[in-house]
Design an enzyme around this catalytic site. Structure first.
Site, PDB file in Angstrom:
ATOM      1  N   PHE A 108      42.484  34.428  34.802  1.00  0.00           N
ATOM      2  CA  PHE A 108      42.492  33.048  35.293  1.00  0.00           C
ATOM      3  C   PHE A 108      41.598  32.832  36.514  1.00  0.00           C
ATOM      4  CE2 PHE A 108      46.917  33.353  33.455  1.00  0.00           C
ATOM      5  CZ  PHE A 108      46.593  32.680  32.285  1.00  0.00           C
TER       6      PHE A 108
ATOM      7  N   GLY B 155      47.025  33.920  39.265  1.00  0.00           N
ATOM      8  CA  GLY B 155      46.289  34.965  39.968  1.00  0.00           C
ATOM      9  C   GLY B 155      45.850  36.129  39.104  1.00  0.00           C
ATOM     10  N   GLN B 156      46.249  36.136  37.814  1.00  0.00           N
ATOM     11  CA  GLN B 156      45.820  37.223  36.947  1.00  0.00           C
ATOM     12  C   GLN B 156      44.305  37.160  36.762  1.00  0.00           C
ATOM     13  OE1 GLN B 156      48.151  34.982  36.303  1.00  0.00           O
ATOM     14  NE2 GLN B 156      49.967  35.875  35.393  1.00  0.00           N
ATOM     15  N   GLN B 157      43.709  38.294  36.497  1.00  0.00           N
ATOM     16  CA  GLN B 157      42.249  38.383  36.426  1.00  0.00           C
ATOM     17  C   GLN B 157      41.654  37.375  35.443  1.00  0.00           C
ATOM     18  OE1 GLN B 157      40.729  42.328  35.857  1.00  0.00           O
ATOM     19  NE2 GLN B 157      38.650  41.718  36.353  1.00  0.00           N
TER      20      GLN B 157
END
Length: 198
Positions: free
Chosen positions: A79, A75-77
């Protein structure tokens, strides 16, 4: 009535000889509890996963005569640009929200509505899970979730919304039944169960 019984018998016979499989993409911002939910689906037990998913994880989970192939997406930006690639061709897109982290609701809404606008993902059902309903201050009312995330504006697919808690297993069995029902060969829900569809 007789044809319904015959269809159920036929489905049962098919399930003895044919493996049913469905594919899910589980996405949402980091720390929403995606991996914790996937692990709960797989093992039936709650374990807090504090290590962020790097890229993606793939899990196969067998439930109710159906094998769920689950793409657990980071969910990190950095990815989020990969989400579309893993959502193409799945049976259901599962969006997991940290229902307590209200400061990131606008980012979650933006990312969700943006990914759903991709032509390659048209018509894929959306299962929206507001996770961590066991925590104080969590957004748990389905109507409020629908309004906050403008889910009524989504017209090209079926949308279902549930408030869940991986820790307390709140609505987890209902969500699993909803997923199994959305397999290519749906399994009927009991008549006393209701979907929080839009």
């Amino acid at each position: 009535m007789l044809s319904s019984i015959w269809e159920q018998l036929l489905s049962w016979l098919k399930s003895l000889f044919f493996e049913q499989e469905m594919e899910l993409a589980v996405l949402g911002l980091q720390n929403a509890g995606k991996t914790t939910l996937v692990n709960l689906f797989a093992t039936g037990t709650f374990t807090e996963d504090r290590i962020p998913t790097v890229g993606f994880n793939l899990r196969k989970v067998r439930k109710g005569g159906v094998t769920l192939k689950v793409w657990d997406l980071g969910g990190q930006q950095r990815f989020r640009s990969m989400w579309e690639r893993y959502c193409r061709g799945v049976n259901v897109i599962v969006f997991v929200l940290d229902a307590v982290d209200k400061e990131r609701f606008s980012t979650a809404k933006l990312e969700l509505l943006e990914i759903l606008q991709r032509p390659s993902l048209a018509n894929i059902p959306l299962l929206f899970l507001a996770n961590k309903s066991d925590l104080p201050g969590a957004l748990t009312d389905p109507q409020e979730i629908i309004q906050t995330f403008d889910l009524k504006s989504i017209k090209d697919r079926e949308v279902a919304v549930y408030s869940v808690s991986a820790k307390n297993r709140t609505n987890i069995d209902t969500v699993l039944r909803w997923l199994i029902m959305h397999n290519k060969k749906p399994v009927k829900l009991n008549s006393n169960e209701q979907s929080n569809g839009i």
